[in-house]
Design an enzyme around this catalytic site. Structure first.
Site, short mmCIF file in Angstrom:
data_model
loop_
_atom_site.label_atom_id
_atom_site.label_comp_id
_atom_site.label_asym_id
_atom_site.label_seq_id
_atom_site.Cartn_x
_atom_site.Cartn_y
_atom_site.Cartn_z
N TRP A 135 22.47 -8.43 42.61
CA TRP A 135 22.24 -7.37 41.61
C TRP A 135 21.13 -7.82 40.67
O TRP A 135 21.16 -8.95 40.16
CB TRP A 135 23.56 -7.12 40.85
CG TRP A 135 23.50 -6.05 39.80
CD1 TRP A 135 22.99 -4.80 39.93
CD2 TRP A 135 23.99 -6.16 38.46
NE1 TRP A 135 23.14 -4.10 38.76
CE2 TRP A 135 23.75 -4.91 37.84
CE3 TRP A 135 24.62 -7.17 37.73
CZ2 TRP A 135 24.12 -4.66 36.52
CZ3 TRP A 135 24.99 -6.92 36.41
CH2 TRP A 135 24.74 -5.67 35.82
N ASP A 216 32.04 -12.01 40.27
CA ASP A 216 31.68 -10.70 39.72
C ASP A 216 32.44 -9.66 40.54
O ASP A 216 32.20 -9.51 41.74
CB ASP A 216 30.17 -10.49 39.83
CG ASP A 216 29.74 -9.17 39.20
OD1 ASP A 216 30.62 -8.37 38.81
OD2 ASP A 216 28.52 -8.92 39.11
N LYS A 252 33.14 1.63 38.24
CA LYS A 252 33.14 2.33 39.53
C LYS A 252 34.56 2.71 39.95
O LYS A 252 34.81 3.84 40.36
CB LYS A 252 32.53 1.45 40.63
CG LYS A 252 31.46 0.50 40.17
CD LYS A 252 30.10 1.14 40.07
CE LYS A 252 29.18 0.20 39.32
NZ LYS A 252 27.82 0.31 39.66
N1 KET Z 1 27.99 -6.41 38.81
C1 KET Z 1 27.46 -5.80 39.88
C2 KET Z 1 27.42 -6.53 41.17
C3 KET Z 1 26.99 -4.50 39.74
O1 KET Z 1 26.48 -3.92 40.83
C4 KET Z 1 27.03 -3.84 38.51
C5 KET Z 1 26.47 -2.49 38.35
C6 KET Z 1 27.63 -4.53 37.43
C7 KET Z 1 28.09 -5.81 37.62
C8 KET Z 1 27.76 -3.96 36.06
O2 KET Z 1 28.32 -2.74 35.92
P1 KET Z 1 28.91 -2.24 34.52
O3 KET Z 1 28.49 -0.85 34.42
O4 KET Z 1 28.32 -3.10 33.42
O5 KET Z 1 30.37 -2.42 34.65
N2 KET Z 1 25.66 -1.98 39.20
C9 KET Z 1 25.09 -0.64 39.24
C10 KET Z 1 24.67 -0.08 37.93
C11 KET Z 1 23.69 -0.90 37.17
O6 KET Z 1 22.73 -1.43 37.71
O7 KET Z 1 23.92 -1.02 35.94
C12 KET Z 1 23.97 -0.62 40.29
O8 KET Z 1 23.65 -1.65 40.88
O9 KET Z 1 23.44 0.48 40.54
#
Ligand code: KET
Length: 406
Positions: A135, A216, A252
Protein backbone atom coordinates in the site's frame (compact mmCIF):
# COMPACT_ATOMS: atom_id res chain seq x y z
CA UNK A 1 1.35 44.55 -1.25
CA UNK A 2 4.34 42.39 -0.44
CA UNK A 3 4.51 38.76 -1.50
CA UNK A 4 2.95 36.02 0.59
CA UNK A 5 5.30 34.55 3.16
CA UNK A 6 4.32 31.26 1.51
CA UNK A 7 5.20 32.44 -2.00
CA UNK A 8 7.89 29.79 -2.35
CA UNK A 9 5.57 26.88 -1.51
CA UNK A 10 5.44 24.57 -4.51
CA UNK A 11 2.34 22.75 -5.74
CA UNK A 12 2.36 19.18 -4.36
CA UNK A 13 1.30 16.24 -6.50
CA UNK A 14 -2.05 14.56 -5.78
CA UNK A 15 -1.98 11.37 -3.68
CA UNK A 16 -1.43 8.32 -5.94
CA UNK A 17 -4.66 6.66 -4.66
CA UNK A 18 -6.97 9.41 -3.36
CA UNK A 19 -5.90 11.66 -6.26
CA UNK A 20 -7.55 9.19 -8.64
CA UNK A 21 -10.93 10.13 -7.13
CA UNK A 22 -10.11 13.83 -7.55
CA UNK A 23 -9.46 13.26 -11.28
CA UNK A 24 -12.58 11.08 -11.61
CA UNK A 25 -14.78 13.76 -10.03
CA UNK A 26 -13.62 16.28 -12.66
CA UNK A 27 -14.53 13.99 -15.59
CA UNK A 28 -17.91 14.83 -17.19
CA UNK A 29 -18.32 11.58 -19.14
CA UNK A 30 -21.47 9.54 -18.38
CA UNK A 31 -19.52 6.28 -18.74
CA UNK A 32 -16.77 7.23 -16.28
CA UNK A 33 -15.81 4.53 -13.80
CA UNK A 34 -13.77 4.87 -10.60
CA UNK A 35 -11.77 1.72 -9.85
CA UNK A 36 -9.09 3.61 -7.94
CA UNK A 37 -9.71 3.78 -4.22
CA UNK A 38 -10.67 0.57 -2.41
CA UNK A 39 -14.23 1.44 -1.52
CA UNK A 40 -17.16 -0.97 -1.87
CA UNK A 41 -19.97 -0.17 -4.29
CA UNK A 42 -23.27 -1.96 -4.85
CA UNK A 43 -24.36 -3.54 -8.15
CA UNK A 44 -25.92 -0.11 -8.82
CA UNK A 45 -22.53 1.52 -8.33
CA UNK A 46 -23.59 3.23 -5.10
CA UNK A 47 -21.74 3.42 -1.76
CA UNK A 48 -23.22 1.02 0.81
CA UNK A 49 -24.17 1.66 4.42
CA UNK A 50 -24.73 -1.76 6.00
CA UNK A 51 -28.21 -2.37 7.43
CA UNK A 52 -26.68 -3.44 10.72
CA UNK A 53 -24.79 -0.14 10.88
CA UNK A 54 -28.02 1.83 10.27
CA UNK A 55 -29.65 -0.19 13.03
CA UNK A 56 -26.81 0.44 15.48
CA UNK A 57 -26.88 4.17 14.70
CA UNK A 58 -30.62 4.26 15.31
CA UNK A 59 -30.15 2.59 18.68
CA UNK A 60 -27.45 5.09 19.60
CA UNK A 61 -29.60 8.07 18.60
CA UNK A 62 -32.59 6.75 20.54
CA UNK A 63 -30.56 6.26 23.70
CA UNK A 64 -30.90 9.61 25.46
CA UNK A 65 -28.56 8.59 28.25
CA UNK A 66 -25.69 8.91 25.79
CA UNK A 67 -23.55 12.03 26.05
CA UNK A 68 -20.77 13.59 24.00
CA UNK A 69 -18.07 13.77 26.67
CA UNK A 70 -14.43 13.14 25.74
CA UNK A 71 -13.41 9.52 25.54
CA UNK A 72 -10.29 8.47 27.45
CA UNK A 73 -7.00 8.88 25.53
CA UNK A 74 -7.15 5.17 24.66
CA UNK A 75 -10.74 5.40 23.38
CA UNK A 76 -13.89 3.44 24.19
CA UNK A 77 -13.02 0.55 26.54
CA UNK A 78 -15.73 -1.80 25.22
CA UNK A 79 -14.66 -1.16 21.65
CA UNK A 80 -11.05 -1.99 22.50
CA UNK A 81 -11.91 -5.28 24.21
CA UNK A 82 -14.23 -6.36 21.43
CA UNK A 83 -11.74 -5.39 18.71
CA UNK A 84 -9.03 -7.51 20.36
CA UNK A 85 -11.44 -10.46 20.50
CA UNK A 86 -12.36 -9.98 16.86
CA UNK A 87 -8.80 -10.13 15.64
CA UNK A 88 -7.11 -12.49 18.10
CA UNK A 89 -10.10 -14.80 18.61
CA UNK A 90 -12.73 -15.05 21.33
CA UNK A 91 -10.71 -17.62 23.30
CA UNK A 92 -7.28 -16.10 22.83
CA UNK A 93 -5.04 -17.00 25.81
CA UNK A 94 -3.14 -13.73 25.29
CA UNK A 95 -6.36 -11.79 26.00
CA UNK A 96 -7.28 -14.01 28.96
CA UNK A 97 -3.82 -13.45 30.43
CA UNK A 98 -4.22 -9.66 30.03
CA UNK A 99 -1.12 -9.51 27.84
CA UNK A 100 -2.81 -7.47 25.12
CA UNK A 101 -3.13 -3.72 25.10
CA UNK A 102 -5.56 -2.24 22.58
CA UNK A 103 -6.16 1.44 21.88
CA UNK A 104 -8.80 2.98 19.64
CA UNK A 105 -7.21 4.91 16.78
CA UNK A 106 -8.17 6.84 13.64
CA UNK A 107 -8.92 3.90 11.37
CA UNK A 108 -6.15 1.72 9.91
CA UNK A 109 -3.85 4.59 8.98
CA UNK A 110 -3.99 6.16 12.44
CA UNK A 111 -3.39 2.76 14.05
CA UNK A 112 -0.30 2.20 11.91
CA UNK A 113 0.98 5.67 12.74
CA UNK A 114 0.48 5.31 16.50
CA UNK A 115 2.19 1.91 16.38
CA UNK A 116 5.09 3.29 14.37
CA UNK A 117 5.54 6.30 16.69
CA UNK A 118 5.59 3.94 19.67
CA UNK A 119 8.20 1.69 18.04
CA UNK A 120 10.39 4.65 17.06
CA UNK A 121 10.45 5.74 20.72
CA UNK A 122 10.59 2.45 22.58
CA UNK A 123 11.93 -0.31 20.38
CA UNK A 124 15.65 -0.88 19.92
CA UNK A 125 15.55 -1.66 16.16
CA UNK A 126 14.38 1.23 13.95
CA UNK A 127 14.22 -0.60 10.62
CA UNK A 128 10.90 -1.83 9.27
CA UNK A 129 10.72 -4.18 6.27
CA UNK A 130 7.67 -3.71 4.08
CA UNK A 131 6.64 -5.92 1.15
CA UNK A 132 7.50 -4.90 -2.40
CA UNK A 133 4.97 -3.75 -3.57
CA UNK A 134 2.70 -2.60 -0.76
CA UNK A 135 0.00 0.00 0.00
CA UNK A 136 1.50 3.32 -1.12
CA UNK A 137 0.98 5.04 2.22
CA UNK A 138 3.05 2.51 4.23
CA UNK A 139 6.50 3.97 3.48
CA UNK A 140 5.28 7.51 4.25
CA UNK A 141 3.61 6.58 7.53
CA UNK A 142 6.64 4.70 8.81
CA UNK A 143 9.27 7.17 7.60
CA UNK A 144 7.48 10.17 9.10
CA UNK A 145 7.16 8.31 12.41
CA UNK A 146 10.94 8.03 12.49
CA UNK A 147 11.50 4.46 11.31
CA UNK A 148 13.79 3.52 8.50
CA UNK A 149 12.03 1.64 5.70
CA UNK A 150 13.45 -1.28 3.72
CA UNK A 151 11.62 -3.71 1.46
CA UNK A 152 11.42 -7.48 1.15
CA UNK A 153 10.53 -9.29 -2.06
CA UNK A 154 6.87 -10.34 -2.19
CA UNK A 155 5.48 -10.47 -5.71
CA UNK A 156 6.69 -12.22 -8.81
CA UNK A 157 5.42 -10.32 -11.89
CA UNK A 158 6.00 -13.27 -14.22
CA UNK A 159 3.75 -15.67 -12.26
CA UNK A 160 1.60 -12.85 -10.86
CA UNK A 161 1.90 -14.76 -7.59
CA UNK A 162 3.99 -14.84 -4.43
CA UNK A 163 7.78 -14.67 -4.65
CA UNK A 164 8.07 -17.00 -1.67
CA UNK A 165 11.76 -17.84 -2.02
CA UNK A 166 12.61 -14.13 -2.43
CA UNK A 167 10.55 -13.33 0.67
CA UNK A 168 12.28 -15.98 2.79
CA UNK A 169 15.70 -14.94 1.54
CA UNK A 170 15.15 -11.23 2.27
CA UNK A 171 13.67 -11.80 5.73
CA UNK A 172 16.45 -14.31 6.38
CA UNK A 173 18.99 -11.56 5.63
CA UNK A 174 17.24 -8.91 7.74
CA UNK A 175 19.06 -7.91 10.93
CA UNK A 176 17.85 -9.68 14.07
CA UNK A 177 15.11 -7.67 15.77
CA UNK A 178 13.98 -5.80 12.66
CA UNK A 179 10.27 -4.99 12.37
CA UNK A 180 8.38 -6.70 9.54
CA UNK A 181 5.12 -5.31 8.15
CA UNK A 182 2.76 -8.12 7.10
CA UNK A 183 -0.66 -7.80 5.46
CA UNK A 184 -2.93 -10.06 7.54
CA UNK A 185 -4.97 -11.01 4.45
CA UNK A 186 -6.05 -9.66 1.06
CA UNK A 187 -2.64 -8.16 0.32
CA UNK A 188 -2.86 -4.68 -1.22
CA UNK A 189 -2.20 -4.13 -4.12
CA UNK A 190 -1.34 -7.66 -5.29
CA UNK A 191 -4.31 -9.73 -4.05
CA UNK A 192 -1.76 -12.46 -3.35
CA UNK A 193 -1.62 -14.06 0.12
CA UNK A 194 0.68 -16.80 1.45
CA UNK A 195 -0.96 -20.20 2.05
CA UNK A 196 -1.28 -21.51 5.64
CA UNK A 197 1.84 -23.62 5.13
CA UNK A 198 3.76 -20.63 3.84
CA UNK A 199 2.59 -18.50 6.79
CA UNK A 200 3.87 -21.20 9.11
CA UNK A 201 7.28 -21.09 7.45
CA UNK A 202 7.31 -17.28 7.65
CA UNK A 203 6.43 -17.52 11.34
CA UNK A 204 9.21 -19.99 12.08
CA UNK A 205 11.78 -17.91 10.23
CA UNK A 206 10.69 -14.68 11.91
CA UNK A 207 10.65 -16.17 15.39
CA UNK A 208 14.04 -17.81 14.92
CA UNK A 209 15.51 -14.45 13.86
CA UNK A 210 13.54 -12.48 16.47
CA UNK A 211 11.94 -10.33 13.79
CA UNK A 212 9.00 -8.34 15.19
CA UNK A 213 5.71 -8.85 13.29
CA UNK A 214 3.53 -5.78 12.69
CA UNK A 215 0.27 -6.84 11.04
CA UNK A 216 -1.84 -4.48 8.97
CA UNK A 217 -5.39 -5.82 9.00
CA UNK A 218 -7.50 -3.58 6.79
CA UNK A 219 -9.59 -6.32 5.14
CA UNK A 220 -10.61 -8.86 7.80
CA UNK A 221 -13.62 -10.68 6.29
CA UNK A 222 -13.06 -9.32 2.79
CA UNK A 223 -10.68 -12.02 1.60
CA UNK A 224 -12.66 -15.18 2.30
CA UNK A 225 -15.91 -13.70 3.58
CA UNK A 226 -15.11 -15.27 6.97
CA UNK A 227 -13.82 -13.11 9.83
CA UNK A 228 -11.98 -15.93 11.61
CA UNK A 229 -10.33 -17.38 8.51
CA UNK A 230 -9.01 -13.96 7.56
CA UNK A 231 -7.34 -13.55 10.97
CA UNK A 232 -5.60 -16.91 10.82
CA UNK A 233 -2.16 -15.49 9.97
CA UNK A 234 -2.18 -13.21 13.02
CA UNK A 235 -3.52 -15.91 15.31
CA UNK A 236 -0.66 -18.23 14.31
CA UNK A 237 1.84 -15.65 15.52
CA UNK A 238 -0.06 -15.03 18.76
CA UNK A 239 -0.49 -18.75 19.47
CA UNK A 240 3.27 -19.26 19.79
CA UNK A 241 3.37 -16.95 22.80
CA UNK A 242 5.58 -14.38 21.06
CA UNK A 243 4.97 -10.67 20.73
CA UNK A 244 3.29 -8.92 17.85
CA UNK A 245 1.55 -5.72 16.81
CA UNK A 246 -1.68 -5.29 14.85
CA UNK A 247 -3.42 -2.34 13.20
CA UNK A 248 -7.13 -2.92 12.55
CA UNK A 249 -9.45 -0.92 10.31
CA UNK A 250 -13.25 -1.00 10.18
CA UNK A 251 -13.29 1.13 7.02
CA UNK A 252 -13.89 -1.73 4.60
CA UNK A 253 -15.39 -4.58 6.60
CA UNK A 254 -18.04 -2.41 8.29
CA UNK A 255 -18.14 0.21 5.56
CA UNK A 256 -17.19 2.89 8.10
CA UNK A 257 -14.62 4.60 5.84
CA UNK A 258 -15.33 8.21 6.82
CA UNK A 259 -15.96 7.45 10.49
CA UNK A 260 -12.24 6.75 10.90
CA UNK A 261 -12.52 3.88 13.33
CA UNK A 262 -9.74 1.41 14.00
CA UNK A 263 -7.68 -0.18 16.73
CA UNK A 264 -4.03 -0.73 17.49
CA UNK A 265 -2.96 -3.67 19.64
CA UNK A 266 0.30 -4.91 21.06
CA UNK A 267 0.48 -8.50 22.31
CA UNK A 268 3.15 -8.58 25.02
CA UNK A 269 4.82 -11.41 26.93
CA UNK A 270 3.34 -10.43 30.31
CA UNK A 271 0.45 -8.39 31.72
CA UNK A 272 2.92 -6.15 33.51
CA UNK A 273 4.67 -5.16 30.28
CA UNK A 274 1.32 -4.62 28.56
CA UNK A 275 0.28 -2.15 31.28
CA UNK A 276 3.46 -0.13 30.91
CA UNK A 277 3.26 -0.23 27.12
CA UNK A 278 -0.27 1.16 27.27
CA UNK A 279 0.85 4.01 29.53
CA UNK A 280 3.38 4.98 26.84
CA UNK A 281 0.84 4.67 24.02
CA UNK A 282 -1.15 7.36 25.83
CA UNK A 283 1.88 9.65 25.69
CA UNK A 284 2.06 9.05 21.93
CA UNK A 285 -1.64 9.78 21.37
CA UNK A 286 -2.29 12.76 23.65
CA UNK A 287 -0.16 15.31 21.76
CA UNK A 288 -1.30 14.01 18.32
CA UNK A 289 -5.10 14.25 18.63
CA UNK A 290 -5.77 14.00 22.39
CA UNK A 291 -8.41 11.28 22.19
CA UNK A 292 -10.40 9.55 19.43
CA UNK A 293 -13.96 10.28 18.22
CA UNK A 294 -16.89 8.53 19.87
CA UNK A 295 -19.45 7.84 17.14
CA UNK A 296 -17.79 5.22 14.94
CA UNK A 297 -16.41 3.26 17.87
CA UNK A 298 -19.88 3.20 19.46
CA UNK A 299 -21.36 1.76 16.27
CA UNK A 300 -18.72 -0.98 16.18
CA UNK A 301 -19.09 -1.81 19.88
CA UNK A 302 -22.90 -1.99 19.55
CA UNK A 303 -22.60 -4.51 16.73
CA UNK A 304 -19.78 -6.60 18.17
CA UNK A 305 -21.33 -7.07 21.59
CA UNK A 306 -24.75 -8.24 20.42
CA UNK A 307 -24.87 -11.82 19.10
CA UNK A 308 -27.67 -11.17 16.60
CA UNK A 309 -26.13 -7.99 15.25
CA UNK A 310 -22.76 -9.69 14.95
CA UNK A 311 -24.36 -12.46 12.88
CA UNK A 312 -26.19 -9.92 10.74
CA UNK A 313 -22.88 -8.14 10.12
CA UNK A 314 -21.13 -11.38 9.12
CA UNK A 315 -23.88 -12.09 6.60
CA UNK A 316 -23.69 -8.62 5.05
CA UNK A 317 -19.90 -8.83 4.97
CA UNK A 318 -20.02 -12.21 3.26
CA UNK A 319 -22.38 -10.76 0.65
CA UNK A 320 -19.88 -7.99 -0.12
CA UNK A 321 -17.02 -10.50 -0.40
CA UNK A 322 -19.14 -12.76 -2.63
CA UNK A 323 -20.09 -9.91 -4.93
CA UNK A 324 -16.42 -9.10 -5.41
CA UNK A 325 -15.66 -12.76 -6.19
CA UNK A 326 -18.44 -12.81 -8.79
CA UNK A 327 -17.01 -9.64 -10.36
CA UNK A 328 -13.69 -11.46 -10.74
CA UNK A 329 -15.40 -14.30 -12.59
CA UNK A 330 -17.40 -11.93 -14.80
CA UNK A 331 -14.35 -9.87 -15.77
CA UNK A 332 -12.32 -13.00 -16.47
CA UNK A 333 -15.12 -14.45 -18.63
CA UNK A 334 -15.52 -11.16 -20.50
CA UNK A 335 -11.80 -11.07 -21.39
CA UNK A 336 -11.85 -14.72 -22.48
CA UNK A 337 -14.91 -14.00 -24.66
CA UNK A 338 -13.04 -11.14 -26.35
CA UNK A 339 -9.96 -13.30 -26.88
CA UNK A 340 -7.84 -10.68 -25.13
CA UNK A 341 -4.20 -11.78 -25.51
CA UNK A 342 -2.52 -13.06 -22.35
CA UNK A 343 -3.34 -15.25 -19.38
CA UNK A 344 -5.93 -13.53 -17.17
CA UNK A 345 -6.43 -16.34 -14.66
CA UNK A 346 -4.81 -14.21 -11.94
CA UNK A 347 -8.05 -12.19 -11.89
CA UNK A 348 -9.87 -15.17 -10.39
CA UNK A 349 -6.91 -16.44 -8.36
CA UNK A 350 -6.17 -13.20 -6.50
CA UNK A 351 -8.25 -12.36 -3.45
CA UNK A 352 -9.59 -9.36 -1.59
CA UNK A 353 -10.67 -6.01 -2.94
CA UNK A 354 -8.10 -5.62 -5.69
CA UNK A 355 -6.84 -7.19 -8.87
CA UNK A 356 -3.25 -6.41 -9.75
CA UNK A 357 -3.82 -6.61 -13.48
CA UNK A 358 -0.29 -6.37 -14.84
CA UNK A 359 -1.35 -3.44 -17.06
CA UNK A 360 1.46 -0.88 -17.32
CA UNK A 361 1.36 2.88 -16.74
CA UNK A 362 0.84 3.71 -20.42
CA UNK A 363 -2.00 1.20 -20.72
CA UNK A 364 -3.64 2.66 -17.62
CA UNK A 365 -3.27 6.21 -19.02
CA UNK A 366 -4.83 5.02 -22.30
CA UNK A 367 -7.81 3.47 -20.49
CA UNK A 368 -8.39 6.69 -18.55
CA UNK A 369 -8.10 8.91 -21.63
CA UNK A 370 -10.11 6.79 -24.08
CA UNK A 371 -12.54 4.94 -21.78
CA UNK A 372 -12.82 7.24 -18.72
CA UNK A 373 -11.76 4.39 -16.45
CA UNK A 374 -9.88 5.59 -13.38
CA UNK A 375 -7.42 3.34 -11.55
CA UNK A 376 -4.00 3.62 -9.89
CA UNK A 377 -1.08 3.85 -12.30
CA UNK A 378 0.41 0.55 -11.06
CA UNK A 379 -2.45 -1.30 -12.81
CA UNK A 380 -4.44 -2.06 -9.66
CA UNK A 381 -8.22 -2.12 -10.03
CA UNK A 382 -10.70 -2.10 -7.19
CA UNK A 383 -13.01 -5.03 -7.96
CA UNK A 384 -15.41 -3.62 -5.37
CA UNK A 385 -16.07 -0.66 -7.66
CA UNK A 386 -17.18 -2.87 -10.54
CA UNK A 387 -20.69 -4.15 -11.35
CA UNK A 388 -22.27 -6.46 -13.92
CA UNK A 389 -23.30 -3.35 -15.86
CA UNK A 390 -19.75 -1.96 -16.07
CA UNK A 391 -17.79 -5.20 -16.66
CA UNK A 392 -18.21 -5.05 -20.50
CA UNK A 393 -16.90 -1.47 -20.63
CA UNK A 394 -13.86 -2.42 -18.54
CA UNK A 395 -13.22 -5.55 -20.61
CA UNK A 396 -13.40 -3.48 -23.84
CA UNK A 397 -10.92 -1.01 -22.37
CA UNK A 398 -8.47 -3.69 -21.23
CA UNK A 399 -8.74 -5.43 -24.59
CA UNK A 400 -8.00 -2.20 -26.45
CA UNK A 401 -5.14 -1.29 -24.12
CA UNK A 402 -3.48 -4.70 -24.40
CA UNK A 403 -3.84 -4.87 -28.19
CA UNK A 404 -2.88 -1.28 -29.01
CA UNK A 405 -0.55 0.05 -26.29
CA UNK A 406 2.83 -1.54 -25.59
N1 KET B 1 -3.80 -0.63 5.19
C1 KET B 1 -4.02 -1.04 3.93
C2 KET B 1 -3.29 -2.24 3.44
C3 KET B 1 -4.92 -0.34 3.15
O1 KET B 1 -5.12 -0.78 1.91
C4 KET B 1 -5.58 0.80 3.64
C5 KET B 1 -6.48 1.58 2.78
C6 KET B 1 -5.33 1.16 4.98
C7 KET B 1 -4.43 0.42 5.72
C8 KET B 1 -5.95 2.33 5.65
O2 KET B 1 -7.30 2.46 5.60
P1 KET B 1 -8.09 3.39 6.64
O3 KET B 1 -9.10 4.06 5.83
O4 KET B 1 -7.11 4.36 7.26
O5 KET B 1 -8.65 2.44 7.64
N2 KET B 1 -6.48 1.48 1.51
C9 KET B 1 -7.36 2.10 0.54
C10 KET B 1 -7.72 3.52 0.80
C11 KET B 1 -6.56 4.44 0.94
O6 KET B 1 -5.59 4.39 0.17
O7 KET B 1 -6.63 5.27 1.88
C12 KET B 1 -6.78 1.88 -0.86
O8 KET B 1 -5.69 1.31 -1.00
O9 KET B 1 -7.47 2.24 -1.84
Amino acid sequence: MSDSVFASVVQAPEDPILGVTVAYNKDQSPVKLNLGVGAYRTEEGKPLVLNVVRKAEQMLVNDHSRVKEYLPITGLADFNKLSAKLIFGANSPAIQENRVTTVQCLSGTGSLRVGAEFLARHYHEKTIYIPQPTWGNHPKVFTLAGLSVKTYRYYNPSTRGLDFSGLLEDLGNAPSGAIVLLHACAHNPTGVDPTSDQWEQIRQLMRSKELLPFFDSAYQGFASGNLDADAESIRMFVADGGECLAAQSYAKNMGLYGERVGAFSIVCKTADVATRVESQLKLVIRPMYSNPPIHGASIVATILKDGDMYTEWSVELKAMADRIISMRQQLYDALCARGTPGDWSHIIKQIGMFTFTGLNTSQVAFMTKEYHIYMTSDGRISMAGLSSRTVPHLADAIHAAVTSVA
